[in-house]
Design an enzyme around this catalytic site. Structure first.
Site, PDB file in Angstrom:
ATOM      1  N   LYS A 111     105.691  24.987 -17.131  1.00 59.08           N
ATOM      2  CA  LYS A 111     106.045  24.410 -16.069  1.00 59.08           C
ATOM      3  C   LYS A 111     107.050  22.977 -16.380  1.00 59.08           C
ATOM      4  CE  LYS A 111     103.629  26.026 -11.956  1.00 59.08           C
ATOM      5  NZ  LYS A 111     102.851  25.700 -11.015  1.00 59.08           N
ATOM      6  N   LYS A 198     105.298  37.268 -15.532  1.00 57.80           N
ATOM      7  CA  LYS A 198     104.438  37.683 -14.658  1.00 57.80           C
ATOM      8  C   LYS A 198     105.316  37.484 -13.323  1.00 57.80           C
ATOM      9  CE  LYS A 198     102.594  33.286 -13.650  1.00 57.80           C
ATOM     10  NZ  LYS A 198     101.636  32.169 -13.879  1.00 57.80           N
ATOM     11  N   LYS A 201     106.004  32.728  -8.002  1.00 57.81           N
ATOM     12  CA  LYS A 201     106.770  32.187  -6.669  1.00 57.81           C
ATOM     13  C   LYS A 201     107.958  31.374  -6.881  1.00 57.81           C
ATOM     14  CE  LYS A 201     102.155  30.784  -4.669  1.00 57.81           C
ATOM     15  NZ  LYS A 201     101.354  29.989  -5.159  1.00 57.81           N
TER      16      LYS A 201
HETATM   17  P1  TYM Z   1      98.572  29.756  -7.382  1.00 60.36           P
HETATM   18  O1  TYM Z   1      99.019  29.076  -6.207  1.00 60.36           O
HETATM   19  O2  TYM Z   1      99.750  29.802  -8.476  1.00 60.36           O
HETATM   20  O3  TYM Z   1      98.189  31.482  -7.309  1.00 60.36           O
HETATM   21  C1  TYM Z   1      97.090  31.713  -6.469  1.00 60.36           C
HETATM   22  C2  TYM Z   1      96.427  32.912  -6.894  1.00 60.36           C
HETATM   23  O4  TYM Z   1      97.283  33.858  -7.207  1.00 60.36           O
HETATM   24  C3  TYM Z   1      96.972  34.337  -8.498  1.00 60.36           C
HETATM   25  N1  TYM Z   1      98.194  34.722  -9.026  1.00 60.36           N
HETATM   26  C4  TYM Z   1      98.199  36.117  -9.443  1.00 60.36           C
HETATM   27  N2  TYM Z   1      97.448  37.290  -9.869  1.00 60.36           N
HETATM   28  C5  TYM Z   1      97.915  38.377 -10.250  1.00 60.36           C
HETATM   29  N3  TYM Z   1      99.235  38.256 -10.826  1.00 60.36           N
HETATM   30  C6  TYM Z   1     100.105  37.281 -10.627  1.00 60.36           C
HETATM   31  N4  TYM Z   1     101.304  37.494 -10.771  1.00 60.36           N
HETATM   32  C7  TYM Z   1      99.800  35.980  -9.705  1.00 60.36           C
HETATM   33  N5  TYM Z   1     100.324  35.160  -9.763  1.00 60.36           N
HETATM   34  C8  TYM Z   1      99.653  34.291  -9.173  1.00 60.36           C
HETATM   35  C9  TYM Z   1      96.388  33.055  -9.315  1.00 60.36           C
HETATM   36  O5  TYM Z   1      95.754  33.501 -10.282  1.00 60.36           O
HETATM   37  C10 TYM Z   1      95.625  32.294  -8.142  1.00 60.36           C
HETATM   38  O6  TYM Z   1      94.273  32.841  -8.137  1.00 60.36           O
HETATM   39  N6  TYM Z   1      95.823  26.378  -9.940  1.00 60.36           N
HETATM   40  C11 TYM Z   1      95.976  27.538  -8.667  1.00 60.36           C
HETATM   41  C12 TYM Z   1      95.488  27.068  -7.521  1.00 60.36           C
HETATM   42  C13 TYM Z   1      94.163  26.064  -7.534  1.00 60.36           C
HETATM   43  C14 TYM Z   1      93.055  26.679  -7.615  1.00 60.36           C
HETATM   44  C15 TYM Z   1      92.113  25.611  -7.460  1.00 60.36           C
HETATM   45  C16 TYM Z   1      92.383  27.739  -8.046  1.00 60.36           C
HETATM   46  C17 TYM Z   1      93.934  24.870  -7.148  1.00 60.36           C
HETATM   47  N7  TYM Z   1      92.565  24.666  -7.343  1.00 60.36           N
HETATM   48  C18 TYM Z   1      90.567  25.619  -7.750  1.00 60.36           C
HETATM   49  C19 TYM Z   1      90.996  28.109  -7.850  1.00 60.36           C
HETATM   50  C20 TYM Z   1      90.188  26.965  -7.831  1.00 60.36           C
HETATM   51  C21 TYM Z   1      97.333  28.188  -8.771  1.00 60.36           C
HETATM   52  O7  TYM Z   1      98.278  27.536  -8.906  1.00 60.36           O
HETATM   53  O8  TYM Z   1      97.488  29.210  -8.021  1.00 60.36           O
END
Ligand code: TYM
Length: 335
Positions: A111, A198, A201
């Site tokens: 990032k 992958k 967003k």
């Molecule tokens: P974020 O917002 O990027 O994504 C949310 C969730 O979606 C999953 N994900 C995917 N799963 C499968 N294929 C994909 N292409 C894909 N892209 C995203 C992510 O693995 C995630 O589960 N850091 C985290 C948010 C967060 C969090 C936490 C999660 C903040 N605090 C505490 C768990 C516990 C994030 O950026 O997710």
């Protein structure tokens, strides 16, 4: 006790990977666990967000949770910035985590890009805030997609080091080491434009992802345009190897239908993409449109309901986190 915590960033373009890799699994844990599902607005601003869009995107993620089937009466849906324990605990954990640990985080490297000096300090310590999210509730299980695995390992290391560093004042076993739950056939959904990247967003191409705002036509168009090779589908699952685009679409079909990839291949092996893609589009529309339709209805007509869910969720989250944070203060020696 089993307590589940997970979060999604309100950065817009909520997509099929977020749904299949995370949100759908959140729904499945409701009967067996006490669950907290957070909209992590503080994580979102580690990269600048337009304030108006941040607010709209926060409601969008909350609406997705509800529309996907999370029951906001039984479980807690809230946004991170409303519960002060996240930021407060994050500071303490920033003092527990080591710079060397953060330097190994691959998501930061991706990032931040080439000019790392220009990345925000928040982006760098992002995984520590994530550890705080989980540990603020002493959560035991964390459902996520595959890309969050390294961050969860860091959260476990932080919990372990806190417990050791403060063993004498009550730290021993204070924080449970959170278990990642990386479940189902779609833990890593790939871009529709490039099966080796992958689905994300932030991909500049809208054709790379199916979003939870897409209507039936948009879904069909994006699947029709999805990158594949000229060969028909293979006769065996092994035949998908080295064919990233095809493998991804078969994986998506499997995840949406509840079939295994082998069962999908049994059904479509040897057929052309001209046959498979329309079948996949039809399935995707069938499975997603009830959710996207309900999200749209809530966002257009029932914003006050979303806001009420978030407000009551924040109160309930705070009621769990505040006493835990008080104990942390004592353990650390704050008077
Ligand atoms: P974020 O917002 O990027 O994504 C949310 C969730 O979606 C999953 N994900 C995917 N799963 C499968 N294929 C994909 N292409 C894909 N892209 C995203 C992510 O693995 C995630 O589960 N850091 C985290 C948010 C967060 C969090 C936490 C999660 C903040 N605090 C505490 C768990 C516990 C994030 O950026 O997710």
């Amino acid at each position: 006790t089993n307590r589940v915590f997970s979060g999604v960033q309100p950065t817009g373009n909520l997509h099929l990977g977020n749904y299949l890799g995370a949100i759908r699994n959140f729904v499945g844990l409701q009967d067996t666990h006490e669950c907290l599902y957070c909209v992590v607005d503080m994580h979102a601003i580690t990269v600048w967000q337009d304030p108006k869009e941040l607010a709209a995107n926060t409601r969008e993620v909350a609406a997705a949770y509800i529309a996907a089937g999370i029951d906001p009466k039984k479980h807690v849906i809230f946004n991170q910035s409303k519960v002060p324990a996240h930021a407060e605990l994050a500071w303490i954990l920033n003092c527990v985590a080591r710079i060397g640990w953060l330097n190994r985080m691959t998501q930061f490297k991706d990032k931040a890009g080439k000019d790392r000096e220009k990345a925000s300090v928040g982006l760098y310590s992002y995984p520590v805030l994530m550890a705080a999210d989980i540990l603020a509730y002493r959560a035991t299980h964390v459902p996520v997609g595959e890309d969050q695995k390294q961050h969860l390992e860091l959260a476990r290391d932080v919990a372990q080091k806190f417990n050791n560093d403060y063993a004498e004042t009550g730290g021993t076993d204070f924080f449970p080491l959170p278990e990642p739950l990386i479940m189902g056939p779609a833990t890593r959904v790939m871009s529709l434009r490039d099966g080796t990247k992958k689905m994300s967003k932030s991909d500049p191409s809208d054709y790379s992802r199916i979003t939870l705002k897409d209507d039936a036509d948009a879904i069909a168009l994006k699947i029709r345009k999805a990158q594949t090779d000229p060969e028909p589908l293979p006769e065996t699952v092994e035949g998908l190897e080295g064919r990233a685009g095809a493998d991804n679409l078969v994986g998506i079909y499997a995840a949406l239908s509840g079939l295994s990839k082998a069962e999908v291949i049994a059904k479509f092996g040897g057929r052309q993409f001209g046959v498979f893609k329309p079948a996949l589009a039809e399935l995707a529309v069938e499975k997603l449109s009830p959710i996207t339709g309900e999200m749209k209805r809530m966002l257009d007509q029932d914003r006050s309901y979303i806001d009420a869910v978030l407000a009551s969720g924040a109160e309930r989250a705070n009621a769990i986190a505040a006493p835990i944070y008080s104990r942390v203060r004592e353990i650390v020696g704050f008077i």
